[in-house]
Design a protein around this motif. Sequence first.
Motif, PDB file in Angstrom:
ATOM      1  N   VAL A 242      -6.845   0.425   0.145  1.00 58.74           N
ATOM      2  CA  VAL A 242      -6.517   0.491  -1.258  1.00 58.74           C
ATOM      3  C   VAL A 242      -6.085   1.924  -1.518  1.00 58.74           C
ATOM      4  CG1 VAL A 242      -8.871   1.030  -1.974  1.00 58.74           C
ATOM      5  CG2 VAL A 242      -7.346  -0.017  -3.614  1.00 58.74           C
ATOM      6  N   GLU A 243      -5.049   2.107  -2.348  1.00 59.77           N
ATOM      7  CA  GLU A 243      -4.610   3.438  -2.747  1.00 59.77           C
ATOM      8  C   GLU A 243      -4.810   3.587  -4.253  1.00 59.77           C
ATOM      9  OE1 GLU A 243      -3.931   5.476  -0.477  1.00 59.77           O
ATOM     10  OE2 GLU A 243      -3.531   4.176   1.228  1.00 59.77           O
ATOM     11  N   ARG A 244      -4.616   4.809  -4.731  1.00 59.32           N
ATOM     12  CA  ARG A 244      -4.865   5.089  -6.142  1.00 59.32           C
ATOM     13  C   ARG A 244      -3.854   4.385  -7.042  1.00 59.32           C
ATOM     14  NH1 ARG A 244      -8.565   9.147  -6.730  1.00 59.32           N
ATOM     15  NH2 ARG A 244      -9.047  10.347  -4.848  1.00 59.32           N
ATOM     16  N   ALA A 245      -4.221   4.279  -8.319  1.00 61.83           N
ATOM     17  CA  ALA A 245      -3.376   3.565  -9.279  1.00 61.83           C
ATOM     18  C   ALA A 245      -1.982   4.169  -9.354  1.00 61.83           C
ATOM     19  CB  ALA A 245      -4.032   3.569 -10.656  1.00 61.83           C
TER      20      ALA A 245
ATOM     21  N   LEU B 185       5.172 -10.095  -5.862  1.00 57.63           N
ATOM     22  CA  LEU B 185       3.725 -10.277  -5.783  1.00 57.63           C
ATOM     23  C   LEU B 185       3.046  -8.915  -5.925  1.00 57.63           C
ATOM     24  CD1 LEU B 185       3.455 -12.811  -2.812  1.00 57.63           C
ATOM     25  CD2 LEU B 185       3.611 -13.282  -5.268  1.00 57.63           C
ATOM     26  N   ALA B 186       2.174  -8.792  -6.920  1.00 62.22           N
ATOM     27  CA  ALA B 186       1.446  -7.544  -7.171  1.00 62.22           C
ATOM     28  C   ALA B 186       0.005  -7.897  -7.511  1.00 62.22           C
ATOM     29  CB  ALA B 186       2.107  -6.755  -8.297  1.00 62.22           C
ATOM     30  N   THR B 187      -0.626  -8.677  -6.641  1.00 60.20           N
ATOM     31  CA  THR B 187      -1.958  -9.217  -6.920  1.00 60.20           C
ATOM     32  C   THR B 187      -3.090  -8.259  -6.566  1.00 60.20           C
ATOM     33  OG1 THR B 187      -1.791 -10.385  -4.794  1.00 60.20           O
ATOM     34  CG2 THR B 187      -1.269 -11.630  -6.767  1.00 60.20           C
ATOM     35  N   GLY B 188      -2.786  -7.087  -6.015  1.00 57.07           N
ATOM     36  CA  GLY B 188      -3.800  -6.057  -5.830  1.00 57.07           C
ATOM     37  C   GLY B 188      -4.766  -6.318  -4.688  1.00 57.07           C
ATOM     38  N   ALA B 189      -5.943  -5.724  -4.810  1.00 55.40           N
ATOM     39  CA  ALA B 189      -6.954  -5.784  -3.752  1.00 55.40           C
ATOM     40  C   ALA B 189      -8.320  -5.997  -4.373  1.00 55.40           C
ATOM     41  CB  ALA B 189      -6.938  -4.492  -2.926  1.00 55.40           C
ATOM     42  N   ARG B 190      -9.275  -6.304  -3.517  1.00 56.05           N
ATOM     43  CA  ARG B 190     -10.655  -6.491  -3.979  1.00 56.05           C
ATOM     44  C   ARG B 190     -11.604  -5.968  -2.908  1.00 56.05           C
ATOM     45  NH1 ARG B 190     -12.209 -10.834  -0.901  1.00 56.05           N
ATOM     46  NH2 ARG B 190     -10.527 -12.191  -0.167  1.00 56.05           N
ATOM     47  N   GLU B 191     -12.827  -5.643  -3.338  1.00 63.95           N
ATOM     48  CA  GLU B 191     -13.857  -5.231  -2.392  1.00 63.95           C
ATOM     49  C   GLU B 191     -14.518  -6.465  -1.780  1.00 63.95           C
ATOM     50  OE1 GLU B 191     -16.006  -1.276  -3.867  1.00 63.95           O
ATOM     51  OE2 GLU B 191     -15.676  -2.706  -5.481  1.00 63.95           O
ATOM     52  N   ARG B 192     -14.851  -6.369  -0.523  1.00 63.42           N
ATOM     53  CA  ARG B 192     -15.572  -7.477   0.097  1.00 63.42           C
ATOM     54  C   ARG B 192     -16.964  -7.584  -0.517  1.00 63.42           C
ATOM     55  NH1 ARG B 192     -13.278  -9.149   5.152  1.00 63.42           N
ATOM     56  NH2 ARG B 192     -11.872  -7.588   6.043  1.00 63.42           N
ATOM     57  N   PRO B 193     -17.384  -8.779  -0.897  1.00 62.04           N
ATOM     58  CA  PRO B 193     -18.746  -8.951  -1.413  1.00 62.04           C
ATOM     59  C   PRO B 193     -19.758  -8.909  -0.278  1.00 62.04           C
ATOM     60  CG  PRO B 193     -17.666 -11.065  -1.251  1.00 62.04           C
ATOM     61  CD  PRO B 193     -16.626 -10.040  -0.889  1.00 62.04           C
ATOM     62  N   ARG B 194     -21.027  -8.985  -0.632  1.00 60.91           N
ATOM     63  CA  ARG B 194     -22.078  -8.929   0.368  1.00 60.91           C
ATOM     64  C   ARG B 194     -21.914 -10.013   1.432  1.00 60.91           C
ATOM     65  NH1 ARG B 194     -28.602  -9.905  -0.348  1.00 60.91           N
ATOM     66  NH2 ARG B 194     -29.000 -10.220   1.857  1.00 60.91           N
TER      67      ARG B 194
ATOM     68  N   PRO C  92      -6.707  -6.764   0.774  1.00 62.51           N
ATOM     69  CA  PRO C  92      -5.695  -7.267  -0.165  1.00 62.51           C
ATOM     70  C   PRO C  92      -6.066  -8.640  -0.705  1.00 62.51           C
ATOM     71  CG  PRO C  92      -4.663  -6.389   1.814  1.00 62.51           C
ATOM     72  CD  PRO C  92      -6.135  -6.462   2.089  1.00 62.51           C
ATOM     73  N   ASP C  93      -5.768  -8.856  -1.953  1.00 64.95           N
ATOM     74  CA  ASP C  93      -5.981 -10.179  -2.565  1.00 64.95           C
ATOM     75  C   ASP C  93      -4.764 -11.038  -2.204  1.00 64.95           C
ATOM     76  OD1 ASP C  93      -6.863 -12.286  -4.039  1.00 64.95           O
ATOM     77  OD2 ASP C  93      -7.267 -11.132  -5.848  1.00 64.95           O
ATOM     78  N   HIS C  94      -4.767 -11.560  -0.973  1.00 65.42           N
ATOM     79  CA  HIS C  94      -3.577 -12.158  -0.391  1.00 65.42           C
ATOM     80  C   HIS C  94      -3.554 -13.683  -0.433  1.00 65.42           C
ATOM     81  CE1 HIS C  94      -5.943 -12.042   3.657  1.00 65.42           C
ATOM     82  NE2 HIS C  94      -6.217 -13.125   2.973  1.00 65.42           N
ATOM     83  N   GLU C  95      -4.427 -14.300  -1.188  1.00 68.45           N
ATOM     84  CA  GLU C  95      -4.529 -15.756  -1.186  1.00 68.45           C
ATOM     85  C   GLU C  95      -3.200 -16.423  -1.528  1.00 68.45           C
ATOM     86  OE1 GLU C  95      -6.172 -19.567  -0.795  1.00 68.45           O
ATOM     87  OE2 GLU C  95      -6.851 -17.596  -0.110  1.00 68.45           O
TER      88      GLU C  95
ATOM     89  N   VAL D  18      -9.146  11.430   8.331  1.00 68.76           N
ATOM     90  CA  VAL D  18     -10.502  10.934   8.154  1.00 68.76           C
ATOM     91  C   VAL D  18     -10.468   9.521   7.592  1.00 68.76           C
ATOM     92  CG1 VAL D  18     -11.488  13.232   7.822  1.00 68.76           C
ATOM     93  CG2 VAL D  18     -10.669  11.943   5.848  1.00 68.76           C
ATOM     94  N   PRO D  19     -11.483   8.712   7.881  1.00 68.01           N
ATOM     95  CA  PRO D  19     -11.543   7.360   7.313  1.00 68.01           C
ATOM     96  C   PRO D  19     -11.550   7.404   5.785  1.00 68.01           C
ATOM     97  CG  PRO D  19     -13.124   7.596   9.094  1.00 68.01           C
ATOM     98  CD  PRO D  19     -12.598   8.969   8.809  1.00 68.01           C
ATOM     99  N   GLY D  20     -10.890   6.437   5.183  1.00 63.62           N
ATOM    100  CA  GLY D  20     -10.876   6.351   3.730  1.00 63.62           C
ATOM    101  C   GLY D  20      -9.815   7.186   3.070  1.00 63.62           C
ATOM    102  N   ARG D  21      -9.037   7.940   3.843  1.00 59.70           N
ATOM    103  CA  ARG D  21      -7.983   8.777   3.283  1.00 59.70           C
ATOM    104  C   ARG D  21      -6.664   8.481   3.972  1.00 59.70           C
ATOM    105  NH1 ARG D  21      -9.494  11.882  -1.306  1.00 59.70           N
ATOM    106  NH2 ARG D  21     -11.697  12.404  -1.081  1.00 59.70           N
ATOM    107  N   PRO D  22      -5.566   8.319   3.210  1.00 62.48           N
ATOM    108  CA  PRO D  22      -4.272   8.063   3.843  1.00 62.48           C
ATOM    109  C   PRO D  22      -3.685   9.347   4.420  1.00 62.48           C
ATOM    110  CG  PRO D  22      -4.013   8.204   1.472  1.00 62.48           C
ATOM    111  CD  PRO D  22      -5.491   8.310   1.741  1.00 62.48           C
ATOM    112  N   PHE D  23      -2.854   9.201   5.419  1.00 65.72           N
ATOM    113  CA  PHE D  23      -2.074  10.329   5.916  1.00 65.72           C
ATOM    114  C   PHE D  23      -0.702   9.809   6.319  1.00 65.72           C
ATOM    115  CE2 PHE D  23      -4.655   8.641   9.312  1.00 65.72           C
ATOM    116  CZ  PHE D  23      -3.832   8.586  10.423  1.00 65.72           C
ATOM    117  N   GLY D  24       0.254  10.729   6.448  1.00 68.42           N
ATOM    118  CA  GLY D  24       1.637  10.312   6.573  1.00 68.42           C
ATOM    119  C   GLY D  24       2.234  10.525   7.946  1.00 68.42           C
TER     120      GLY D  24
END
Length: 433
Positions: A314-317, A142-151, A272-275, A406-412
Amino acid sequence: MSGSEREVDVLIVGAGPAGLAAGAELAAAGAGRVEILEREQEAGGVPRHCHHGGFGGRLDRSAYAWAVATGYASTGVGASGYASTGVGTSGPGYARRSVAAAVDAGADLRTGVTVTGWAGPRSVETTGPHGLERITARAVVLATGARERPRSARLIPGTRPPGVYTTGELQQAVHLYGQRIGTTAVVVGGEPVTDAAVATLRAAGVHVAAVVTDRPSLPLRLWSRRVPLLTGATVTGLTGRARLTGVGLRHDDGRTTTLRCDTVVLTGDFVPDHELARRGGLRLDPGTLGPAYDSAFRTSRPGVFAAGNLLHAVERAGFAAQEGRAVAVPVLHHLAGTEDPAGGGRPLVVDAPLRWIAPNVTGPDGARPQGDRFVLRTARRLPHPLLVVSQNGRELHRQRLLSTAVPGRPFGLAADWLVRVDPDGAPVRITAR
């Protein structure tokens, strides 16, 4: 169901960076018939409509390095040459190269095909140009990716006028369909994708009145774009009927303002687009909202793997593509019957303000995740946090970050503590102090 039935060796759902990379590696490694399904008419995923640069570049052999480090090494991995992408390029160019790598390696790519449900443990039902089909595979990725939440999902009050976009909707409107957007825009967000939204608006000739975030600061390049940045501000409502006319704000100090605009772009807030995973009964992680998975990208259903931003929006391509290459190794072991026994992995849970950790299940015999580290995200700024890993009240590991999370950035988080996990113990807990 009526319609045809077929069998393949590996079925990959989703033709974004992760799915295409997985298809390229598996086909080149001789996994048999490898089929990639994409519901859109064109493969390539989100990069297709991201016209900024920085895609590709020098991608290392992290997938193979992970395979060696975890004992999953296979001579087939890396055979596609997928990681040799040269210098960085734009999103559409990256997407075209990713598609070519998968097809040239021998994967069968089918677009305009939607997976509508499951018909068995590794069988799916699809609809596409040739009607209804049931496809059964020896392994599913499964590699269905992610989406932004709509309004609607963000629960922003006010009227419902035209002129409200997510970043993805904006990029498709501008770069794929050449639509007229508006004249003046406000961008709401706080993740790196906010900068991409500003660039897209500029390319469409739209004046960006401001970038608004509820965070105290943003680690973005927006200052170089000379865009007013309003931090510590929450959107309270949208106004307008025939067209958007303004965005209402409430500042941290209690002040309220209205920014006049005819366009607003809601960026970030990815899920995640987890449907499909949910319909299949796969266990979901409460933090990421994607499938729970271990260091071998195995989900709770035997023979079903997952990779890319479905796991951690979400992470980079490039990160998603690396995971696509890496998932090929455990899939090959599954096909060959040399897979380590599944089950028994302990869940990994995080305490606030940490949002999630990935992978979120321990793997077999202390197997380490890709890159020899776990990825975490935080809900608020943490200057040089101390990360503590514990189980059953026993400390397994502690690690001080040299940088600020910081929010929005991954760390390890280092993974060498995995050998100390009790396979029969309680879930493993990660805290930040």
